[in-house]
Design a protein around this motif. Sequence first.
Motif, PDB file in Angstrom:
ATOM      1  N   ILE A 281      39.962  18.780   2.041  1.00  0.00           N
ATOM      2  CA  ILE A 281      40.016  19.267   3.415  1.00  0.00           C
ATOM      3  C   ILE A 281      39.270  18.307   4.342  1.00  0.00           C
ATOM      4  O   ILE A 281      38.255  17.723   3.972  1.00  0.00           O
ATOM      5  CB  ILE A 281      39.431  20.697   3.541  1.00  0.00           C
ATOM      6  CG1 ILE A 281      37.960  20.725   3.106  1.00  0.00           C
ATOM      7  CG2 ILE A 281      40.231  21.685   2.735  1.00  0.00           C
ATOM      8  CD1 ILE A 281      37.289  22.071   3.325  1.00  0.00           C
ATOM      9  N   GLU A 282      39.789  18.149   5.537  1.00  0.00           N
ATOM     10  CA  GLU A 282      39.190  17.274   6.531  1.00  0.00           C
ATOM     11  C   GLU A 282      38.671  18.135   7.679  1.00  0.00           C
ATOM     12  O   GLU A 282      39.449  18.730   8.429  1.00  0.00           O
ATOM     13  CB  GLU A 282      40.213  16.253   7.042  1.00  0.00           C
ATOM     14  CG  GLU A 282      40.728  15.314   5.956  1.00  0.00           C
ATOM     15  CD  GLU A 282      41.721  14.313   6.503  1.00  0.00           C
ATOM     16  OE1 GLU A 282      41.985  14.354   7.741  1.00  0.00           O
ATOM     17  OE2 GLU A 282      42.228  13.502   5.727  1.00  0.00           O
ATOM     18  N   LYS A 283      37.365  18.202   7.807  1.00  0.00           N
ATOM     19  CA  LYS A 283      36.754  19.070   8.808  1.00  0.00           C
ATOM     20  C   LYS A 283      36.622  18.339  10.137  1.00  0.00           C
ATOM     21  O   LYS A 283      36.130  17.222  10.209  1.00  0.00           O
ATOM     22  CB  LYS A 283      35.373  19.544   8.334  1.00  0.00           C
ATOM     23  CG  LYS A 283      35.435  20.452   7.102  1.00  0.00           C
ATOM     24  CD  LYS A 283      34.056  20.927   6.705  1.00  0.00           C
ATOM     25  CE  LYS A 283      34.123  21.833   5.499  1.00  0.00           C
ATOM     26  NZ  LYS A 283      32.791  22.318   5.074  1.00  0.00           N
ATOM     27  N   ASP A 327      38.967  22.692   8.758  1.00  0.00           N
ATOM     28  CA  ASP A 327      40.283  22.086   8.637  1.00  0.00           C
ATOM     29  C   ASP A 327      41.300  22.937   9.409  1.00  0.00           C
ATOM     30  O   ASP A 327      41.385  24.153   9.204  1.00  0.00           O
ATOM     31  CB  ASP A 327      40.679  22.004   7.162  1.00  0.00           C
ATOM     32  CG  ASP A 327      41.997  21.288   6.958  1.00  0.00           C
ATOM     33  OD1 ASP A 327      41.970  20.071   6.703  1.00  0.00           O
ATOM     34  OD2 ASP A 327      43.045  21.942   7.048  1.00  0.00           O
ATOM     35  N   ASN A 328      42.049  22.293  10.275  1.00  0.00           N
ATOM     36  CA  ASN A 328      42.973  23.016  11.150  1.00  0.00           C
ATOM     37  C   ASN A 328      44.021  23.802  10.360  1.00  0.00           C
ATOM     38  O   ASN A 328      44.322  24.952  10.682  1.00  0.00           O
ATOM     39  CB  ASN A 328      43.666  22.023  12.096  1.00  0.00           C
ATOM     40  CG  ASN A 328      44.553  22.720  13.107  1.00  0.00           C
ATOM     41  OD1 ASN A 328      44.073  23.306  14.078  1.00  0.00           O
ATOM     42  ND2 ASN A 328      45.862  22.652  12.897  1.00  0.00           N
ATOM     43  N   HIS A 409      34.591  26.581   3.618  1.00  0.00           N
ATOM     44  CA  HIS A 409      34.054  26.176   4.926  1.00  0.00           C
ATOM     45  C   HIS A 409      32.594  26.586   5.095  1.00  0.00           C
ATOM     46  O   HIS A 409      32.060  26.539   6.215  1.00  0.00           O
ATOM     47  CB  HIS A 409      34.896  26.775   6.055  1.00  0.00           C
ATOM     48  CG  HIS A 409      36.210  26.076   6.272  1.00  0.00           C
ATOM     49  ND1 HIS A 409      37.306  26.301   5.473  1.00  0.00           N
ATOM     50  CD2 HIS A 409      36.593  25.148   7.185  1.00  0.00           C
ATOM     51  CE1 HIS A 409      38.314  25.547   5.898  1.00  0.00           C
ATOM     52  NE2 HIS A 409      37.907  24.834   6.932  1.00  0.00           N
TER      53      HIS A 409
END
Length: 435
Positions: A281-283, A327-328, A409
């Motif tokens: 995941i890319e925060k 992450d969107n 998250h």
Amino acid sequence: MRYLSLSLVVVVLVATIGLGWVFDFVYQQYSDPKQSPSEDKIEYAEILTKKMAVALSSSNNANAFITAWQANDGYSLQIDSINSLALPAPLLSDLRLGKSLNIESDSDLNIHYAIPNSSDVLILQIPYTIEDNKKFINRYWVTSLFYLLLIVLFLLWAKPLISRLINLRETAKAFGKGELSQRITVGKVSYISDLESEFNHMAQRIEDLVSDVKLLSTAVSHDLRTPLARIRMGLDTLSEEEEPAQRRVYEKRINAHIDDMVELVETLLAYARLDQSMLAIEKTSIDLFALTEKIIKNKQKERPAEHDKSILLEADASLAHCFAVGDNTYLKMLVNNLLLNAIQHSKTTVLVKICCRPNSLVLVVEDDGDGIPEDIKVDLFKPFVRSKANKNKGHGVGLAICKRIVQWHQGSITVEKSEQLKGAKFIVNLPSVEN
């Protein structure tokens, strides 16, 4: 681990600099300032030897002087040939050039000086006095005490570290034996608190995965068995039916059961792949209000039959400068699943609230349905857990996915009864940042 590195640096500095300064201060305070340092005594003896050697070079009765000197307080003189000394060539060369040579033994100090215009060497023998021995012993004990305290200080520093490492080892051994509920109590003062927290996080994730595997196996054995039995029964009935119209009805039912099986298998695979996909995941900073508002509009367009159910969105004024960190894609999945769950169980109204708190964003989704049944409240966020009274289509995976997304998250999700709408109320806390 940063705390471990910092504490190690502090201990080293305190032990080496602090203890060294303390012992130096104490030694200077209690040593006798009137006593000449031994370096000065040696310097005086070297000067004396040189002067006597020069004097003996012009004396016709050097042996008589040597004999008369032997009665002087243990300091003895002797004359040897420079060629008889068993010394390396460089030292003999230094003697011939007029340099003094000092040779120490366990009991005395011998100062050598070549007699000018002669091949002889004058040797002044200075015995170690009791006072010098006492000073040497005192320095020895002070040095020993310094290193002893140094070792004690390092042991005091290492003791809690060793204790925490032993605790970590024992907990890991118990966890490896199958006691999956084992956790480490992270101390307020711990050098490896980051490592302990990561171990607890890993242990919790493994326990969740094992629990999910058990639930998945139960779901497969139960949920797949029902459509398979229906398909088998449908095929048996179809083979006995000769009426074309009735055969088409049976075929449609069989196809519907096959679709249910395909949907269940896809759900199982999606949930099984969820953990692996969330590893990457890319925060980023996410405008949670805009994301939720867009999802609500899409829901109202996709479900025209439920236009009679109103979805309300509220937000506090500070939300304009507060953004979620995540992450969107997965935050969108989180909000979508919570809204879908609320819409399915509501009667007329779904209320969504978003507010900003210190270092976190709070998302609240509540409805005016019948609330959460007590029989599933404890296991609500486990996969494939559904109430027997729930007649909505689904496999009970939506809230489990929400739980997993929130955990990844570093947030939290809880459920309680809605005071305003009297139905279920889901509260999600997510990390935030101010822009």
